[in-house]
Design an enzyme around this catalytic site. Sequence first.
Site, mmCIF file in Angstrom:
data_model
loop_
_atom_site.group_PDB
_atom_site.id
_atom_site.type_symbol
_atom_site.label_atom_id
_atom_site.label_comp_id
_atom_site.label_asym_id
_atom_site.label_seq_id
_atom_site.Cartn_x
_atom_site.Cartn_y
_atom_site.Cartn_z
ATOM 1 N N LYS A 196 2.102 1.964 -5.170
ATOM 2 C CA LYS A 196 2.845 1.436 -6.327
ATOM 3 C C LYS A 196 2.072 1.635 -7.623
ATOM 4 O O LYS A 196 2.650 1.968 -8.655
ATOM 5 C CB LYS A 196 3.133 -0.070 -6.145
ATOM 6 N N GLN A 255 2.265 -6.032 -2.967
ATOM 7 C CA GLN A 255 2.625 -6.069 -1.539
ATOM 8 C C GLN A 255 3.944 -5.308 -1.283
ATOM 9 O O GLN A 255 4.237 -4.385 -2.028
ATOM 10 C CB GLN A 255 2.690 -7.514 -1.016
ATOM 11 N N ASP A 270 0.807 -1.224 0.000
ATOM 12 C CA ASP A 270 0.000 0.000 0.000
ATOM 13 C C ASP A 270 0.838 1.271 0.000
ATOM 14 O O ASP A 270 0.475 2.270 0.604
ATOM 15 C CB ASP A 270 -0.973 0.013 1.200
ATOM 16 N N GLY A 319 -4.336 -4.893 -3.806
ATOM 17 C CA GLY A 319 -5.299 -3.897 -4.274
ATOM 18 C C GLY A 319 -4.558 -2.737 -4.879
ATOM 19 O O GLY A 319 -3.641 -2.210 -4.268
ATOM 20 N N HIS A 320 -4.871 -2.358 -6.113
ATOM 21 C CA HIS A 320 -4.282 -1.119 -6.612
ATOM 22 C C HIS A 320 -5.348 -0.254 -7.256
ATOM 23 O O HIS A 320 -6.260 -0.735 -7.900
ATOM 24 C CB HIS A 320 -3.076 -1.330 -7.542
HETATM 25 P P1 IMP Z 1 -2.247 -12.904 2.207
HETATM 26 O O1 IMP Z 1 -1.352 -12.318 1.167
HETATM 27 O O2 IMP Z 1 -3.700 -12.734 1.922
HETATM 28 O O3 IMP Z 1 -1.886 -14.328 2.522
HETATM 29 O O4 IMP Z 1 -2.008 -12.089 3.552
HETATM 30 C C1 IMP Z 1 -0.773 -12.193 4.269
HETATM 31 C C2 IMP Z 1 -0.382 -10.850 4.876
HETATM 32 O O5 IMP Z 1 -0.048 -9.950 3.829
HETATM 33 C C3 IMP Z 1 -1.493 -10.171 5.678
HETATM 34 O O6 IMP Z 1 -0.904 -9.458 6.759
HETATM 35 C C4 IMP Z 1 -2.092 -9.220 4.683
HETATM 36 O O7 IMP Z 1 -2.733 -8.140 5.309
HETATM 37 C C5 IMP Z 1 -0.854 -8.784 3.917
HETATM 38 N N1 IMP Z 1 -1.162 -8.328 2.546
HETATM 39 C C6 IMP Z 1 -1.459 -9.094 1.491
HETATM 40 N N2 IMP Z 1 -1.658 -8.346 0.397
HETATM 41 C C7 IMP Z 1 -1.471 -7.078 0.770
HETATM 42 C C8 IMP Z 1 -1.494 -5.835 0.060
HETATM 43 O O8 IMP Z 1 -1.714 -5.749 -1.161
HETATM 44 N N3 IMP Z 1 -1.227 -4.732 0.811
HETATM 45 C C9 IMP Z 1 -0.934 -4.800 2.149
HETATM 46 N N4 IMP Z 1 -0.886 -5.931 2.827
HETATM 47 C C10 IMP Z 1 -1.149 -7.055 2.156
#
Ligand code: IMP
Length: 458
Positions: A15, A232, A12, A39-40
């Site tokens: 990007k 991420q 977040d 999410g973008h």
């Molecule tokens: P997962 O990717 O859904 O398995 O989540 C694993 C961890 O990564 C969690 O703490 C999520 O909140 C974090 N996470 C996954 N995708 C994002 C993103 O796009 N932005 C911020 N945090 C993310």
Amino acid sequence: MTVTIVGAQLGDEGKGGIVDLFGDAADVVARYQGGDNAGHTVVHQGEEYKLSLVPSGAIRGKVGVLGNGCVVNPRTLFDELDTLRDRGLDPDVRVAERAHVILPYHRVLDGIEEEVKSETDDEVGTTGRGIGPTYEDKAGRRGVRVGDLLDSDVLRDRLEYVVPQKRALVEDVYGLDVADLDDPDAFDVDALFEEFREFGRRFEDDDMTVVAGEFLTAASEEGQNVMLEGAQGTLIDIDHGNYPYVTSSNPTAGGAAVGTGLSPGLVGGGEIIGIVKGYLTRVGSGPLPTELGGVVGDTPGYEEQGEGDDEELATYIREEGGEYGTVTGRPRRVGWLDMPMLRHATRVSGFTGLAINHLDVLAGLDEVKVGHTYTLDGEEMHTIPSTTEQWQACEATFRTFDGWDDGDWAAIAEEGYEALPENAQAYVEYIEDELDTPAYAIGVGPNRDEAIVRQRPF
Ligand code: IMP
């Protein structure tokens, strides 16, 4: 050449906006890891697009590629493509045959495992998209790949092997009855086969699958500009992040080679841009030494919403910055910029340039703080420790900067760096000096014309 975009913090960082800004000169934009957990938000011709899987460059007519390092949920992919087409766009998206497929049971298992962990307050706070379970199956050599959807026999064989194992996991390990789940079809070989074979046909009919490494290397050899879009961020990288509060892939620059099939030399020979948000946010659990206030349920040990100055400031920044998850809508935890984290990120990915975002969000504050170093067991640390427990025990040592006023950011962006308030310049230059990396862009608003561009990587 290639330009790789890497989140320097916890995701977040904005990007999408930078991919959009620098991606103008790109011919191809490829993602190399993650799935629909990312999410973008891209603003294009006054329209806002929220995407979780389609590479953001595809909105602007670039070829978008989901590399082999991605995990692809075809339901999400085709929903996003259909929505974009309904809105009058014509995205060209290719998917690596080697990318793994997120199946409905992965999402169910993601939810069950988080639920079980929550009994001991150990949940990761995942996005619930089935990301971890899909990468688990990839590493466990029982995954289904995009290429498998194209062949009925192979797809059926794969499902017949793996689905009974998933069913047994739910019933024998977690003690649940599949029939009682919201989506019992998620564990039914025939239902899965029908739905996913159909996705395979659509991939074929729309000529969407590629051997990503060949496709991208050929593009690069032809002189096309290839942008590699990380999702991420560094501190949720499975290797270099804050394990176990991580996602299950490698957002850091090394992942760009492995996750696309481009050689490390090619990726390393290009530019690697670290995206930094001028403060810090985190979705989900895990340490955050510069945290302001907290979010109940996510901040470790924070049981009740407080009313102190830090909580107020966190709420202010959260509201000003719109710091709510793009995918989940959850409020993000907020903290000051954390330099030990950024020094770590810069070393791991070898940033050649930075983009520093959201400086407008901090405008109007009397002072802006930065976690310059940590103290751990009486020792000063310039970078982060490798275990979560040690990181949790770190106390940030802050430096304080004078704040800057709000302004007409589009006009400031147009005029250039010298128009940025002096105190904001001092902040930018501190970050550049500490990381020994120049800021190529400074984001001062959500729109494309609200970025000060000092150097273009392509
Ligand atoms: P997962 O990717 O859904 O398995 O989540 C694993 C961890 O990564 C969690 O703490 C999520 O909140 C974090 N996470 C996954 N995708 C994002 C993103 O796009 N932005 C911020 N945090 C993310």
